[in-house]
Design a protein around this motif. Structure first.
Motif, PDB file in Angstrom:
ATOM      1  N   ARG A 178      14.283  -8.089   0.182  1.00  0.00           N
ATOM      2  CA  ARG A 178      12.856  -8.295  -0.054  1.00  0.00           C
ATOM      3  C   ARG A 178      12.610  -8.658  -1.516  1.00  0.00           C
ATOM      4  O   ARG A 178      13.068  -7.985  -2.426  1.00  0.00           O
ATOM      5  CB  ARG A 178      12.063  -7.027   0.298  1.00  0.00           C
ATOM      6  CG  ARG A 178      10.581  -7.170   0.019  1.00  0.00           C
ATOM      7  CD  ARG A 178       9.832  -5.894   0.347  1.00  0.00           C
ATOM      8  NE  ARG A 178       8.464  -6.008  -0.076  1.00  0.00           N
ATOM      9  CZ  ARG A 178       8.030  -5.695  -1.301  1.00  0.00           C
ATOM     10  NH1 ARG A 178       8.878  -5.238  -2.187  1.00  0.00           N
ATOM     11  NH2 ARG A 178       6.769  -5.827  -1.619  1.00  0.00           N
TER      12      ARG A 178
ATOM     13  N   LEU B  79       3.851  -0.145   1.729  1.00  0.00           N
ATOM     14  CA  LEU B  79       4.285  -1.288   0.941  1.00  0.00           C
ATOM     15  C   LEU B  79       3.151  -1.814   0.071  1.00  0.00           C
ATOM     16  O   LEU B  79       3.344  -2.137  -1.109  1.00  0.00           O
ATOM     17  CB  LEU B  79       4.801  -2.388   1.864  1.00  0.00           C
ATOM     18  CG  LEU B  79       5.453  -3.595   1.194  1.00  0.00           C
ATOM     19  CD1 LEU B  79       6.638  -3.172   0.357  1.00  0.00           C
ATOM     20  CD2 LEU B  79       5.889  -4.598   2.254  1.00  0.00           C
TER      21      LEU B  79
ATOM     22  N   ASP C  60       3.070  -2.119  -3.978  1.00  0.00           N
ATOM     23  CA  ASP C  60       2.878  -3.429  -4.609  1.00  0.00           C
ATOM     24  C   ASP C  60       1.625  -3.479  -5.477  1.00  0.00           C
ATOM     25  O   ASP C  60       1.521  -4.317  -6.375  1.00  0.00           O
ATOM     26  CB  ASP C  60       2.799  -4.518  -3.541  1.00  0.00           C
ATOM     27  CG  ASP C  60       4.162  -4.846  -2.961  1.00  0.00           C
ATOM     28  OD1 ASP C  60       5.175  -4.477  -3.575  1.00  0.00           O
ATOM     29  OD2 ASP C  60       4.216  -5.473  -1.884  1.00  0.00           O
TER      30      ASP C  60
END
Length: 246
Positions: A57, A153, A157
């Motif tokens: 990723r 996530l 982020d």
């Protein structure tokens, strides 16, 4: 707990072991020909290039900030909802006595519980609606979803990692007992809302980023349920004929 975790050098050793075992699955067995073994670093390089790196990723958090978060339509949405979002943020962070990460900022555990309690995660579907009876476009079915993994996530982020790592260091240069990398400030939380909105309604192609962001905010504040957000955004309108005008 420590036996269930790997530090960096242990993780690297694990990758090296796996790469050798993949290239030599019968190594150590009776009759194995050591001359035919695929040795390091060749087997490691091949696994990294063919398997690990293509699936790794990439950190694209900064791209979202320079694209979606800077769109005029998205900025306008946050300007419209800022008072309500600020009031909500202050209320839930000041009444977080049931959570372990008590602070004046939004913690990961607290945000996950909020998303679960308000049914912000899940899977939904609806059919497009129209003012026109029998409109063939009204038969189109939309399906969209949001998972807890996506929430986690987006939370990660949305953190300004470089600034927060520096701010969380103490005089000795170590991380303090509770660094701000475990929480979201109000601007970071707003960015998290935008990310989740885009993730949640991404499958509905006709919805713009502004529609997605506004829809998730409305879900959070209880203004609209997900079905209403998509139906309103995709509704086919047919204005009545104005005889006087035409």
């Amino acid at each position: 707990v420590m036996d269930q975790e790997l530090v960096l050098y242990e993780f690297i050793a694990l990758v090296v072991r796996i790469s050798f075992q993949r290239a030599n699955p019968t190594f150590g067995n009776f009759g194995f020909n050591k001359k035919s073994a695929v040795h390091l670093p060749g087997c490691l390089e091949r696994m990294l290039e063919d398997e690990v790196l293509p699936r790794a990723r990439r950190d694209e958090s900064t791209i979202f900030r320079t694209t979606v978060m800077e769109e005029a339509s998205v900025i306008k949405i946050f300007e419209e909802y800022e008072p309500m979002l600020k009031a909500y943020y202050n209320r839930v962070t000041q009444q977080d006595t049931e959570y372990f990460d008590r602070s004046d900022e939004m913690g990961m555990e607290q945000w996950l519980r909020i998303c679960d309690q308000l049914d912000l995660v899940g899977r939904w579907e609806c059919v497009r609606e129209s003012d026109i009876t029998g409109d063939p476009q009204a038969k189109e079915r939309y399906t969209w979803s949001l998972s807890m993994a996506q929430v986690k996530l987006a939370f990660a982020d949305s953190q300004n990692k470089l600034d927060e790592l520096g701010a969380a260091q103490n005089e000795k240069g170590d991380l303090g007992e509770r660094g701000s990398i475990t929480t979201l400030s109000f601007p970071e939380w707003c960015e998290c809302l935008a990310r989740l909105g885009c993730d949640k309604y991404r499958a509905v192609k006709v919805m713009t980023p502004a529609h997605c962001v506004k829809g998730f905010i409305q879900n959070l504040l209880g203004e609209k349920v997900p079905d209403e957000v998509v139906i309103d955004a995709t509704y086919i309108k047919c204005l009545p004929y104005d005889a006087n005008k035409h």
